[in-house]
Design a protein around this motif. Sequence first.
Motif, PDB file in Angstrom:
ATOM      1  N   ALA A 103     -64.944  61.362 -26.612  1.00 21.55           N
ATOM      2  CA  ALA A 103     -65.524  60.727 -25.592  1.00 21.55           C
ATOM      3  C   ALA A 103     -65.384  61.660 -24.189  1.00 21.55           C
ATOM      4  N   ILE A 104     -66.232  61.473 -23.210  1.00 26.98           N
ATOM      5  CA  ILE A 104     -66.302  62.384 -21.997  1.00 26.98           C
ATOM      6  C   ILE A 104     -66.640  61.726 -20.802  1.00 26.98           C
ATOM      7  N   ALA A 105     -66.326  62.014 -19.707  1.00 28.91           N
ATOM      8  CA  ALA A 105     -66.658  61.298 -18.526  1.00 28.91           C
ATOM      9  C   ALA A 105     -66.880  62.525 -17.354  1.00 28.91           C
ATOM     10  N   ALA A 106     -67.779  62.097 -16.588  1.00 27.99           N
ATOM     11  CA  ALA A 106     -67.895  63.144 -15.392  1.00 27.99           C
ATOM     12  C   ALA A 106     -68.134  62.303 -14.177  1.00 27.99           C
ATOM     13  N   VAL A 107     -67.436  63.005 -12.990  1.00 32.60           N
ATOM     14  CA  VAL A 107     -67.299  62.094 -11.589  1.00 32.60           C
ATOM     15  C   VAL A 107     -67.763  63.223 -10.662  1.00 32.60           C
ATOM     16  N   ARG A 108     -68.728  62.688  -9.743  1.00 32.62           N
ATOM     17  CA  ARG A 108     -69.141  63.432  -8.776  1.00 32.62           C
ATOM     18  C   ARG A 108     -68.667  62.921  -7.443  1.00 32.62           C
ATOM     19  N   TYR A 109     -67.834  63.956  -6.797  1.00 37.23           N
ATOM     20  CA  TYR A 109     -67.358  63.634  -5.213  1.00 37.23           C
ATOM     21  C   TYR A 109     -68.483  63.735  -4.236  1.00 37.23           C
ATOM     22  N   PRO A 110     -68.421  62.915  -3.493  1.00 38.15           N
ATOM     23  CA  PRO A 110     -69.433  62.783  -2.217  1.00 38.15           C
ATOM     24  C   PRO A 110     -69.335  63.972  -1.189  1.00 38.15           C
TER      25      PRO A 110
END
Length: 153
Positions: A85-92
């Motif tokens: 599994a993988i997840a990505a998060v973008r910071y504003p």
Amino acid sequence: MTSTAVTDPASRCPDPVARRLVTEAFTAIRRVYVPERHQIAAAVLADGQVYLGLHLDAMVGRAAMCAEPAAVAAARLVTNAPLTAIAAVRYPKPSESVGPRIVPPCGLCRELLIDHGGPSMTTVLDHGGTGVLVPLSDLLPHKYIGTKWAAAR
């Protein structure tokens, strides 16, 4: 940006695997965020361990690197265990009024992730404000199959 804007998007992930990966990616990008340089972090799961990757922007766009391949490379330096599994998060950016958010893998990353994790590997997507795990094969149902590697998948 208000303090509520930096809330961990994992708070909207009911699945414990999704929540773990999103928290790891969020924590990483919050710590190392640099506008226009490092905006996204990814966390990949292999054999119960989480490996992190960081988006690297570049003056020449083609030289930029997504966070997902960086996470896969970090995992592969340590283990040959299946990527699950993988997840990505973008910071504003400071000018944005939205908070950190879960982002889907781009098309190139979808190809790479299926090449290295297989079609049953899952990714966390934002579905109506909730982080859900979705098989990569749902995002890329017609994966390119070449002759470079044996078609084991």
